[in-house]
Motif scaffolding. Structure first.
Motif, PDB file in Angstrom:
ATOM      1  N   LEU A 131       0.805  -1.216   0.000  1.00 29.58           N
ATOM      2  CA  LEU A 131       0.000   0.000   0.000  1.00 29.58           C
ATOM      3  C   LEU A 131       0.846   1.277   0.000  1.00 29.58           C
ATOM      4  N   HIS A 132       2.154   1.145   0.011  1.00 29.65           N
ATOM      5  CA  HIS A 132       3.037   2.307   0.059  1.00 29.65           C
ATOM      6  C   HIS A 132       2.854   3.145  -1.213  1.00 29.65           C
ATOM      7  N   PRO A 133       2.686   4.467  -1.080  1.00 27.99           N
ATOM      8  CA  PRO A 133       2.465   5.329  -2.249  1.00 27.99           C
ATOM      9  C   PRO A 133       3.598   5.270  -3.285  1.00 27.99           C
ATOM     10  N   ALA A 134       4.835   5.092  -2.827  1.00 29.68           N
ATOM     11  CA  ALA A 134       5.955   5.004  -3.771  1.00 29.68           C
ATOM     12  C   ALA A 134       5.801   3.784  -4.672  1.00 29.68           C
ATOM     13  N   ARG A 135       5.355   2.687  -4.112  1.00 27.83           N
ATOM     14  CA  ARG A 135       5.157   1.474  -4.907  1.00 27.83           C
ATOM     15  C   ARG A 135       4.067   1.693  -5.959  1.00 27.83           C
ATOM     16  N   HIS A 136       2.986   2.346  -5.559  1.00 29.10           N
ATOM     17  CA  HIS A 136       1.916   2.634  -6.520  1.00 29.10           C
ATOM     18  C   HIS A 136       2.408   3.550  -7.631  1.00 29.10           C
ATOM     19  N   LEU A 137       3.205   4.541  -7.289  1.00 35.30           N
ATOM     20  CA  LEU A 137       3.751   5.452  -8.290  1.00 35.30           C
ATOM     21  C   LEU A 137       4.651   4.701  -9.260  1.00 35.30           C
ATOM     22  N   ILE A 138       5.564   3.907  -8.737  1.00 33.82           N
ATOM     23  CA  ILE A 138       6.499   3.158  -9.590  1.00 33.82           C
ATOM     24  C   ILE A 138       5.744   2.183 -10.485  1.00 33.82           C
ATOM     25  N   TYR A 139       4.804   1.444  -9.915  1.00 37.13           N
ATOM     26  CA  TYR A 139       4.081   0.439 -10.692  1.00 37.13           C
ATOM     27  C   TYR A 139       3.130   1.065 -11.703  1.00 37.13           C
ATOM     28  N   SER A 140       2.836   2.355 -11.578  1.00 37.03           N
ATOM     29  CA  SER A 140       1.928   2.995 -12.519  1.00 37.03           C
ATOM     30  C   SER A 140       2.556   3.230 -13.884  1.00 37.03           C
ATOM     31  N   PHE A 141       3.895   3.213 -13.982  1.00 35.73           N
ATOM     32  CA  PHE A 141       4.489   3.524 -15.280  1.00 35.73           C
ATOM     33  C   PHE A 141       5.757   2.750 -15.631  1.00 35.73           C
ATOM     34  N   HIS A 142       6.375   2.027 -14.711  1.00 35.32           N
ATOM     35  CA  HIS A 142       7.689   1.471 -15.034  1.00 35.32           C
ATOM     36  C   HIS A 142       7.654   0.449 -16.167  1.00 35.32           C
ATOM     37  N   MET A 143       6.645  -0.400 -16.255  1.00 36.45           N
ATOM     38  CA  MET A 143       6.578  -1.362 -17.352  1.00 36.45           C
ATOM     39  C   MET A 143       6.213  -0.671 -18.661  1.00 36.45           C
ATOM     40  N   GLY A 144       5.361   0.325 -18.593  1.00 33.70           N
ATOM     41  CA  GLY A 144       5.041   1.103 -19.787  1.00 33.70           C
ATOM     42  C   GLY A 144       6.280   1.778 -20.351  1.00 33.70           C
ATOM     43  N   LEU A 145       7.147   2.248 -19.461  1.00 29.20           N
ATOM     44  CA  LEU A 145       8.398   2.857 -19.890  1.00 29.20           C
ATOM     45  C   LEU A 145       9.274   1.837 -20.610  1.00 29.20           C
ATOM     46  N   PHE A 146       9.346   0.623 -20.078  1.00 33.99           N
ATOM     47  CA  PHE A 146      10.113  -0.436 -20.748  1.00 33.99           C
ATOM     48  C   PHE A 146       9.541  -0.729 -22.135  1.00 33.99           C
ATOM     49  N   PHE A 147       8.224  -0.856 -22.232  1.00 33.90           N
ATOM     50  CA  PHE A 147       7.607  -1.153 -23.530  1.00 33.90           C
ATOM     51  C   PHE A 147       7.846  -0.019 -24.523  1.00 33.90           C
ATOM     52  N   LEU A 148       7.742   1.212 -24.072  1.00 34.04           N
ATOM     53  CA  LEU A 148       7.987   2.360 -24.936  1.00 34.04           C
ATOM     54  C   LEU A 148       9.416   2.340 -25.470  1.00 34.04           C
ATOM     55  N   LEU A 149      10.382   2.138 -24.579  1.00 35.98           N
ATOM     56  CA  LEU A 149      11.785   2.110 -24.999  1.00 35.98           C
ATOM     57  C   LEU A 149      12.079   0.914 -25.897  1.00 35.98           C
ATOM     58  N   SER A 150      11.475  -0.222 -25.605  1.00 34.41           N
ATOM     59  CA  SER A 150      11.679  -1.400 -26.447  1.00 34.41           C
ATOM     60  C   SER A 150      11.126  -1.179 -27.846  1.00 34.41           C
ATOM     61  N   GLY A 151       9.958  -0.590 -27.938  1.00 38.26           N
ATOM     62  CA  GLY A 151       9.386  -0.302 -29.249  1.00 38.26           C
ATOM     63  C   GLY A 151      10.215   0.702 -30.021  1.00 38.26           C
ATOM     64  N   TYR A 152      10.717   1.701 -29.326  1.00 41.01           N
ATOM     65  CA  TYR A 152      11.540   2.722 -29.984  1.00 41.01           C
ATOM     66  C   TYR A 152      12.837   2.122 -30.515  1.00 41.01           C
ATOM     67  N   THR A 153      13.488   1.288 -29.720  1.00 41.28           N
ATOM     68  CA  THR A 153      14.770   0.721 -30.137  1.00 41.28           C
ATOM     69  C   THR A 153      14.606  -0.482 -31.062  1.00 41.28           C
TER      70      THR A 153
END
Length: 119
Positions: free
Chosen positions: A45-67
Motif C-alpha cells: 500500500l506504500h504510495p511510492a510502490r503505486h507510483l512506480i508500478y503505474s508507469f515502469h513497465m510502460g516505460l520499458f515497452f515504450l523504450l523497447s518499441g523505440y529501439t
C-alpha cells in the motif's frame, strides 16, 4: 529497405551508435523495477510502490518499441533478425527454465536434510 529501417537510420546517426537519453531512461527504469520489488515499510500500500508500478513497465515497452526499429535496421531481413533473437534470447531462456528448477530442487534437498526442522 522497409519503412521502419528507413526511419530508424534517420533517428540515429550511425547504425551501432548508442542513444544516450534512451540508455539513461533504461537505467532509470531498471532502478525503478528494483526499487518496486524491494520491501517497503507500508507494504503493497506504500504510495511510492503505486507510483512506480503505474508507469515502469510502460516505460520499458515504450523504450523497447523505440529501439526495435534500430534492431531491425541492422539485419537485411526479418528472418535473420528473428534467427539471431532465437539464439541470443530464447535459447538462454530455455536453458534457464530447465536448469533453474533443477538447481532449486537440489538446493532444497541439501537444506532439507540438514535443517533442524527435519531432524
Amino acid at each position: 529497405m522497409n519503412t521502419i529501417a528507413q526511419n530508424s537510420t534517420t533517428l540515429a546517426h550511425a547504425p551501432n551508435q548508442r542513444i544516450m537519453w534512451v540508455d539513461i531512461l533504461k537505467g532509470i527504469a531498471i532502478l525503478l523495477v528494483v526499487t518496486g520489488h524491494m520491501p517497503h515499510p507500508g507494504g503493497d500500500l506504500h504510495p511510492a510502490r503505486h507510483l512506480i508500478y503505474s508507469f515502469h513497465m510502460g516505460l520499458f515497452f515504450l523504450l523497447s518499441g523505440y529501439t526495435c526499429a534500430f534492431s531491425f535496421s541492422r539485419h537485411p531481413s526479418i528472418r535473420l533478425h528473428l534467427q539471431k533473437r532465437l539464439l541470443t534470447v530464447l535459447l538462454p531462456y530455455i536453458v534457464w527454465c530447465v536448469l533453474s528448477p533443477l538447481f532449486f530442487c537440489w538446493r532444497e534437498g541439501l537444506e532439507g536434510t540438514h535443517s533442524p526442522e527435519h531432524a
